[in-house]
Structures are given as C-alpha cells and as structure tokens.
Enzyme design. Structure first.
Site, PDB file in Angstrom:
ATOM      1  N   TYR A 155      19.738  57.843  45.190  1.00  0.00           N
ATOM      2  CA  TYR A 155      19.256  58.593  43.768  1.00  0.00           C
ATOM      3  C   TYR A 155      18.676  57.352  43.565  1.00  0.00           C
ATOM      4  O   TYR A 155      19.088  56.099  43.148  1.00  0.00           O
ATOM      5  CB  TYR A 155      20.264  58.970  43.028  1.00  0.00           C
ATOM      6  CG  TYR A 155      21.642  57.861  42.392  1.00  0.00           C
ATOM      7  CD1 TYR A 155      20.987  57.534  41.303  1.00  0.00           C
ATOM      8  CD2 TYR A 155      22.131  57.499  43.175  1.00  0.00           C
ATOM      9  CE1 TYR A 155      21.862  56.615  40.366  1.00  0.00           C
ATOM     10  CE2 TYR A 155      23.898  56.800  43.351  1.00  0.00           C
ATOM     11  CZ  TYR A 155      23.571  56.025  41.462  1.00  0.00           C
ATOM     12  OH  TYR A 155      24.150  55.321  40.643  1.00  0.00           O
ATOM     13  N   CYS A 156      17.546  57.389  42.009  1.00  0.00           N
ATOM     14  CA  CYS A 156      16.994  56.838  41.298  1.00  0.00           C
ATOM     15  C   CYS A 156      17.284  58.284  39.527  1.00  0.00           C
ATOM     16  O   CYS A 156      18.293  58.567  39.756  1.00  0.00           O
ATOM     17  CB  CYS A 156      15.651  56.423  41.027  1.00  0.00           C
ATOM     18  SG  CYS A 156      14.610  58.172  41.677  1.00  0.00           S
ATOM     19  N   LYS A 157      16.178  57.752  39.323  1.00  0.00           N
ATOM     20  CA  LYS A 157      16.688  58.020  37.520  1.00  0.00           C
ATOM     21  C   LYS A 157      16.111  59.590  37.937  1.00  0.00           C
ATOM     22  O   LYS A 157      16.406  60.542  37.264  1.00  0.00           O
ATOM     23  CB  LYS A 157      15.879  57.396  36.275  1.00  0.00           C
ATOM     24  CG  LYS A 157      15.238  58.182  35.342  1.00  0.00           C
ATOM     25  CD  LYS A 157      14.657  57.444  34.577  1.00  0.00           C
ATOM     26  CE  LYS A 157      14.462  58.465  33.292  1.00  0.00           C
ATOM     27  NZ  LYS A 157      15.227  58.805  31.974  1.00  0.00           N
TER      28      LYS A 157
END
Length: 129
Positions: free
Chosen positions: A81-83
């Site tokens: 995941y990221c932002k």
C-alpha cells in the site's frame, strides 16, 4: 517510443495487478503469513501506518527485495500500500515482474484504510500539554 505520464502508467499497472478493498485487506492480514509493505516515504510512514507494515519506499523496492534474504520468498502473500494506491500499483507490477506470485495492492491506499475506520498505528504523543 511510447510516452506515458504518471497517471497513464498507474492505470496500465492497475490493469495487470490484483487490488482489494480495505476490508478484504484486513481479512488477509488477520490470516497471518502476509508480508505487509508500505511503499510510502519514511516521513509518511512515521506519521501513521498499518500495524506490522515494513516500510520500503517505492524508489528502493527492487533493490531491497533483491538484497534482503528475509524478503526473498516469492511465494509468500504480499499486501502493498501507499497513500492512495498509485505507487502501490507500480510496486505490485514490479514485484510480479520479479517473480512474486501473490501480490495484492490496497485499493485507495492508506487513505481508504483510514476512511474505512480501520486501525492505524500512530506515533506516540509528545506530551506538551
């Protein structure tokens, strides 16, 4: 040579990877054995992250995966995941190209996780009352 912008690269990656909802991600993590990768920058990670997440910024991912024996198991399920999911989609695609067979990206990223009201590890308060 075909020229693409960042949005087009992310869209192309998302067409080739598996994404899941925050609720499905939570269920995956509850099952154990999943390597949880946060591909945001260290300052983003320090501001709050999913519990048990390993922070490897997107720009270092290929090198860390190639150089760290603890991350070399290409059959272990991985949730990345990221932002908002763009960097995670690109990371998931690269991991697939590196031979990782069970990579899933969190649709909507950290922002979607938070919006769903799921738990986040926050840094401790500094106590300046």
């Amino acid at each position: 040579m075909l020229k693409r912008n960042a949005h087009e690269l992310v869209a192309a990656a998302k067409a080739l990877i598996t994404e899941c909802t925050p609720q499905a991600a939570q269920a995956m993590l509850a099952g154990g054995e999943v390597l949880l990768l946060d591909v945001r920058e260290p300052d983003e990670y320090r501001a709050g992250h999913l519990a048990a997440a390993v922070n490897i910024p997107r720009g270092l991912l290929e090198f860390r995966l190639s150089g760290d024996a603890a991350l070399a198991d290409t059959e272990r399920p991985v949730l990345v995941y990221c932002k908002t999911s763009g960097r995670a989609a690109l990371a998931a695609l690269v991991m697939q190209q590196m031979g990782f067979g069970k990579v899933t990206s969190l649709a909507g990223g950290f922002d979607a996780w938070v919006a769903a009201g799921l738990p986040v590890q926050q840094p401790p308060a500094l106590g300046f009352d």
